[in-house]
Every structure is written in structure tokens, then in C-alpha cells.
Design a protein around this motif. Structure first.
Motif, PDB file in Angstrom:
ATOM      1  N   LYS A 181     -10.254 -15.875  -0.130  1.00 34.34           N
ATOM      2  CA  LYS A 181     -10.984 -16.825   0.726  1.00 34.34           C
ATOM      3  C   LYS A 181     -10.078 -17.945   1.212  1.00 34.34           C
ATOM      4  N   ARG A 182      -9.149 -18.373   0.354  1.00 36.69           N
ATOM      5  CA  ARG A 182      -8.264 -19.489   0.709  1.00 36.69           C
ATOM      6  C   ARG A 182      -6.859 -19.018   1.072  1.00 36.69           C
ATOM      7  N   SER A 183      -6.607 -17.717   0.996  1.00 31.48           N
ATOM      8  CA  SER A 183      -5.312 -17.112   1.357  1.00 31.48           C
ATOM      9  C   SER A 183      -4.147 -17.710   0.570  1.00 31.48           C
ATOM     10  N   TYR A 216     -11.201 -15.985  -5.344  1.00 31.25           N
ATOM     11  CA  TYR A 216     -11.531 -16.985  -4.319  1.00 31.25           C
ATOM     12  C   TYR A 216     -10.259 -17.554  -3.697  1.00 31.25           C
TER      13      TYR A 216
END
Length: 87
Positions: A21-23, A17
Motif C-alpha cells: 500500500k505504501r510501496s 501494508y
């Protein structure tokens, strides 16, 4: 993702994640248990938190030079793979 769902997630799910998703760039080093097993060092709760914060600080200092090295290695590997794929 709500806060309650984090408690139900596996470590790899949290890392995935954060990475995708949050880089976020997340380094995965030894877990507390691995330090105990592999290096025969058992951290207290406070020592573990202090050690993790210390490692984060050291990692942050070296992040840009290490990232530049990784980019160059990645580009080289991609170039090599492209050459080998064409043959």
C-alpha cells in the motif's frame, strides 16, 4: 489506517501494508526473540533500538547495489520461466 489499528495488527499485516500500500522496501531480518534463540544474544530495550537503527544504516548503504542485483536476478528468473513455460 488510524494509529490505534496498528496495535491490533499482526507483524505480517503491517509489513504487507508498508510493502504494497505504501510501496516501501522492507527488509525482514531476525526478530529480537530469534537473536536470543538462534544466536544466544539477548538485547536490552535500549540495545535493541540501537541495534535496529545500526542495521538500518548498514542496509541503507548497501541498498542500491543489492537492489540492482535483485532486479537482475528477477529479470533472469522471469526470462527463464518464460522460456520454460513455452516448452
Amino acid at each position: 489506517m488510524d494509529n490505534n489499528s496498528i496495535d491490533k495488527m499482526e507483524t505480517w499485516e503491517i509489513l504487507t501494508y508498508l510493502r504494497f500500500k505504501r510501496s516501501q522496501h522492507i527488509l525482514l531480518n531476525f526478530s529480537r526473540d530469534m537473536y536470543s534463540t538462534e544466536l544466544n544474544y539477548t538485547f536490552s530495550e535500549d540495545e535493541w533500538m540501537d541495534f535496529v537503527m545500526y542495521c538500518d544504516g548498514v542496509d541503507n548503504q548497501a541498498m542500491f547495489s543489492r537492489a540492482e542485483k535483485y532486479i537482475n536476478q528477477w529479470k533472469g528468473d522471469c526470462l527463464l520461466n518464460n522460456v520454460l513455460d513455452k516448452d
